[in-house]
Design a protein around this motif. Sequence first.
Motif, PDB file in Angstrom:
ATOM      1  N   UNK A  62       0.826  -1.221   0.000  1.00  0.00           N
ATOM      2  CA  UNK A  62       0.000   0.000   0.000  1.00  0.00           C
ATOM      3  C   UNK A  62       0.860   1.271   0.000  1.00  0.00           C
ATOM      4  N   UNK A  63       1.881   1.382   0.886  1.00  0.00           N
ATOM      5  CA  UNK A  63       2.707   2.603   0.828  1.00  0.00           C
ATOM      6  C   UNK A  63       3.399   2.784  -0.516  1.00  0.00           C
ATOM      7  N   UNK A  64       3.925   1.721  -1.104  1.00  0.00           N
ATOM      8  CA  UNK A  64       4.642   1.872  -2.383  1.00  0.00           C
ATOM      9  C   UNK A  64       3.676   2.237  -3.512  1.00  0.00           C
ATOM     10  N   UNK A  65       2.457   1.662  -3.472  1.00  0.00           N
ATOM     11  CA  UNK A  65       1.470   1.999  -4.507  1.00  0.00           C
ATOM     12  C   UNK A  65       1.027   3.457  -4.378  1.00  0.00           C
ATOM     13  N   UNK A  66       0.805   3.913  -3.133  1.00  0.00           N
ATOM     14  CA  UNK A  66       0.457   5.321  -2.910  1.00  0.00           C
ATOM     15  C   UNK A  66       1.550   6.233  -3.465  1.00  0.00           C
ATOM     16  N   UNK A  67       2.801   5.903  -3.123  1.00  0.00           N
ATOM     17  CA  UNK A  67       3.912   6.759  -3.530  1.00  0.00           C
ATOM     18  C   UNK A  67       4.097   6.762  -5.043  1.00  0.00           C
ATOM     19  N   UNK A  68       3.873   5.618  -5.688  1.00  0.00           N
ATOM     20  CA  UNK A  68       4.058   5.546  -7.143  1.00  0.00           C
ATOM     21  C   UNK A  68       3.180   6.588  -7.842  1.00  0.00           C
ATOM     22  N   UNK A  69       1.934   6.732  -7.388  1.00  0.00           N
ATOM     23  CA  UNK A  69       1.043   7.727  -7.985  1.00  0.00           C
ATOM     24  C   UNK A  69       1.373   9.145  -7.501  1.00  0.00           C
ATOM     25  N   UNK A  70       1.635   9.279  -6.200  1.00  0.00           N
ATOM     26  CA  UNK A  70       1.878  10.611  -5.632  1.00  0.00           C
ATOM     27  C   UNK A  70       3.127  11.255  -6.232  1.00  0.00           C
ATOM     28  N   UNK A  71       4.168  10.466  -6.439  1.00  0.00           N
ATOM     29  CA  UNK A  71       5.409  11.021  -6.996  1.00  0.00           C
ATOM     30  C   UNK A  71       5.167  11.505  -8.425  1.00  0.00           C
ATOM     31  N   UNK A  72       4.344  10.771  -9.173  1.00  0.00           N
ATOM     32  CA  UNK A  72       4.085  11.212 -10.554  1.00  0.00           C
ATOM     33  C   UNK A  72       3.314  12.542 -10.554  1.00  0.00           C
ATOM     34  N   UNK A  73       2.360  12.684  -9.626  1.00  0.00           N
ATOM     35  CA  UNK A  73       1.640  13.960  -9.510  1.00  0.00           C
ATOM     36  C   UNK A  73       2.606  15.078  -9.136  1.00  0.00           C
ATOM     37  N   UNK A  74       3.538  14.772  -8.259  1.00  0.00           N
ATOM     38  CA  UNK A  74       4.555  15.764  -7.875  1.00  0.00           C
ATOM     39  C   UNK A  74       5.397  16.153  -9.086  1.00  0.00           C
ATOM     40  N   UNK A  75       5.744  15.167  -9.909  1.00  0.00           N
ATOM     41  CA  UNK A  75       6.516  15.451 -11.127  1.00  0.00           C
ATOM     42  C   UNK A  75       5.715  16.349 -12.082  1.00  0.00           C
ATOM     43  N   UNK A  76       4.418  16.076 -12.192  1.00  0.00           N
ATOM     44  CA  UNK A  76       3.579  16.898 -13.067  1.00  0.00           C
ATOM     45  C   UNK A  76       3.526  18.335 -12.552  1.00  0.00           C
ATOM     46  N   UNK A  77       3.431  18.497 -11.233  1.00  0.00           N
ATOM     47  CA  UNK A  77       3.440  19.851 -10.647  1.00  0.00           C
ATOM     48  C   UNK A  77       4.757  20.543 -10.939  1.00  0.00           C
ATOM     49  N   UNK A  78       5.852  19.795 -10.805  1.00  0.00           N
ATOM     50  CA  UNK A  78       7.176  20.362 -11.115  1.00  0.00           C
ATOM     51  C   UNK A  78       7.259  20.719 -12.598  1.00  0.00           C
ATOM     52  N   UNK A  79       6.601  19.909 -13.439  1.00  0.00           N
ATOM     53  CA  UNK A  79       6.591  20.198 -14.875  1.00  0.00           C
ATOM     54  C   UNK A  79       5.892  21.512 -15.179  1.00  0.00           C
ATOM     55  N   UNK A  80       4.784  21.771 -14.496  1.00  0.00           N
ATOM     56  CA  UNK A  80       4.062  23.042 -14.683  1.00  0.00           C
ATOM     57  C   UNK A  80       4.953  24.213 -14.281  1.00  0.00           C
TER      58      UNK A  80
END
Length: 249
Positions: A62-80
């Motif tokens: 569960x923690x790794x699955x949460x992080x897999x999605x959360x990190x990608x959202x963080x990357x998208x925010x950094x992309x903006x």
Amino acid sequence: MNWTFFHKLGSPKWFYEISGKWLPWLAILAALLMATGLIWGLMFTPPDYLQGNSYRIIFLHVPTAFLASAIYVMMASAGVVTLVWKMKLADMALKCCAPIGASFCLLALISGAIWGKPTWGTWWVWDARLTSMLILLFLYMGVIALRGAIRNVNTAAKACAILTLVGVVNIPIIKFSVQWWNTLHQGATLKLTEKPSMAPEMLWPLLISIAAFYLFFTVVLILRLRTEILDRERRTKWVHKIVLTRLGN
């Protein structure tokens, strides 16, 4: 609105200096929470009445699955931020996040397969949740490969930011796949709007494990970012001063 903190956060020098103070405390807290959550969850929680001991993998999955999605959202925010404000540190964060996110995504897929074999009777099915998670891994690998294929730093930053933003459409698909389609994967274990269905003796070590993994990610990201900052800012005076200080000159 006072944007002082935002502009400070965008300064590689300021981030390098302040993160050096945070790092030891974050690392100690991450280690303590990781040990508490995993030892409690794996060794001292009772067996599940349906799944027996095989459910214990949730303290990793569960923690790794949460992080897999959360990190990608963080990357998208950094992309903006990279595309709009052209902030160097945002692009550095996007670059440093990609391999960490890919690692967590791969770990979530592997731990899910290990749990699926005794529970579903198979290592893998082309289930909506599993397939969208596999696509997420490919997206991470695509961003990493694109970065490696472009030599110009500014061009690579723009290209990776755009690819990350295109791929972020996969995140809501992952989250709602168990609701939109009739999937084999079970629904969400934890929901902010509903009372958890898990017993407290299972829930608390899971929450501690999630917090520990997020802190672990933060520590690894800071370490990678500090290395990336020194590499990109190696021609600046403040980096030369750090190098000379460490060499004892």
